[in-house]
Design an enzyme around this catalytic site. Sequence first.
Site, PDB file in Angstrom:
ATOM      1  N   LYS A  93      20.662  19.976  27.624  1.00 57.15           N
ATOM      2  CA  LYS A  93      19.739  18.856  27.758  1.00 57.15           C
ATOM      3  C   LYS A  93      20.167  17.740  28.303  1.00 57.15           C
ATOM      4  O   LYS A  93      21.484  17.303  27.770  1.00 57.15           O
ATOM      5  CB  LYS A  93      19.170  18.775  26.119  1.00 57.15           C
ATOM      6  N   GLN A 114      27.096  13.915  27.361  1.00 58.05           N
ATOM      7  CA  GLN A 114      25.895  14.384  26.742  1.00 58.05           C
ATOM      8  C   GLN A 114      26.019  15.334  25.729  1.00 58.05           C
ATOM      9  O   GLN A 114      25.269  15.552  24.882  1.00 58.05           O
ATOM     10  CB  GLN A 114      24.935  14.977  28.010  1.00 58.05           C
ATOM     11  N   LYS A 129      23.351  17.566  32.589  1.00 56.13           N
ATOM     12  CA  LYS A 129      23.004  16.486  33.650  1.00 56.13           C
ATOM     13  C   LYS A 129      22.688  16.677  34.862  1.00 56.13           C
ATOM     14  O   LYS A 129      23.335  17.695  35.451  1.00 56.13           O
ATOM     15  CB  LYS A 129      23.950  15.465  33.513  1.00 56.13           C
ATOM     16  N   ASP A 169      16.396   9.640  33.722  1.00 59.74           N
ATOM     17  CA  ASP A 169      17.771   8.827  33.636  1.00 59.74           C
ATOM     18  C   ASP A 169      17.458   7.521  34.855  1.00 59.74           C
ATOM     19  O   ASP A 169      16.263   7.370  35.302  1.00 59.74           O
ATOM     20  CB  ASP A 169      18.939   9.420  34.053  1.00 59.74           C
TER      21      ASP A 169
END
Length: 453
Positions: A93, A114, A129, A169
């Site tokens: 994720k 993350q 990511k 993002d």
Amino acid sequence: MPQIDDKLAPIYEEVVRRNAGEPEFHQAVREVLESLGRVVAKRPDYLEDALIERICEPERQIIFRVPWTDDKGRVQINRGFRVQFSSAMGPYKGGLRFHPSVNVGIIKFLGFEQIFKNALTGLPIGGGKGGSDFDPKGRSDGEVMRFCQSFMTELYRHLGEYTDVPAGDIGVGAREIGYMFGQYKRLTNRYEAGVLTGKGLFYGGSLARKEATGYGNTYFTQAMLRTGGTDFDGKRVVVSGSGNVAIYTIEKVQEFGGKVIACSDSSGYIVDEAGIDLELLKEIKEVRRARISQYIRVKGEGNGAYFVKSGEGSIWDVACDVAMPSATQNELTGKDATRLIRNGVIAVGEGANMPCTPEAIRTFQQAGVKFGPGKAANAGGVATSALEMQQNASRDRWTFEQTESRLATIMRDIHDSCYTTAEEFGAPGDYVIGANIAGFIRVAEPMRAFGVI
Ligand code: NDP
Ligand code: 2IT
């Protein structure tokens, strides 16, 4: 400079050797390893089975070509990335970043951060990511759509609601998520709402997801301020950036009685001593997608309102009580930190990922400034993404208030677990150590249970 424990130093050296030319990734790993010395001193069993080495090596890295046609009919080539770092806690994720500065080292640093951030939320999500060196600035909607479709045409085979769930993002908001969701749906012939988060509200998105990162950082920073017996009320606040995270940070700080007097984009920063006019800022940034100087053009210069061009000054020259860097990595240096301290800053909450350099963090902490690291302070975005996944899985829809109240609880829990972990490991008040250790322990346990994989 803080040292890496002797037992962990070879791990860092190996990461640097194996990942040459990726300074941001080295920086992110170094900070975590500096904290973990305290863990292995108490719990040497965490050194077994190369557990820490394994956390530093992504499970899978995907790099691919993204060809697309611009409005003039010319073929453009970009590079796409997805780093699936750790699935110990749940499906990978993490967001997708579209910015010309994107390269594998940037995506790796973000994916590594993350893992710990997602573990801190207490929700079942692993770390990943992705993104591209595509620059959406100045591109038409049609160009952005064709790019997103091409990007997803390769990426879709690596995704799934139980496999990998991207979100936005830098450079990726509701428009881009919509185009990517549409293409995923078309390619797979599945209406798999839980495969992406940050979706529009009319097709499976969650209320409060858009606001969540900025609101979350404000809740976290408020919790830090309260440990010193104070709050946002009446405070002067500087928020860098003027994108998704910055705008909703400003909104919540204002609601909490703080006065946000400056924000920025890559072209410069604005100051408005009367307090940023949020409706005007949203109109300029979210609707017109224009440069920040337009704010002063509309508002008029004078009475403490002015624009400073990039390169002619730093937003961190503006005196404030609370700084909330919300643009990009390494945007706040040691020198900036020294200036902020001289001007009376008492707390810093990182809205962006790794916006403060290691020297800046050290400078703040040595001066007793409360410092909330991004992997804890900005975790509200991904936490609310996990709440969006919950709503998708149960085919339900929560109200804004329900979702925001879960977010507020999650942020206070993250604050408290960083605070108590730091105390437990002999570093009271150090949220960096608290976040790294609390996040690590949560990921290490399932990794151990799964054996050597
Ligand atoms: P946006 O694209 O919405 O906004 C980014 C803002 O930062 C813009 O004002 C942009 O200016 C500025 N910026 C970006 N890159 C640079 C740069 N190299 N130099 C100067 N300014 C820059 O992104 P977000 O608000 O979503 O993301 C901001 C930060 O927050 C990032 O670090 C991201 O990783 C982090 N984050 C985001 C989350 C989310 O849910 N969106 C969750 C957690 C963290 P310009 O428009 O001129 O480029
Ligand atoms: O850095 C981040 O935490 C994000 N960009 C949000 C990730 C997500 O999956 O919501």
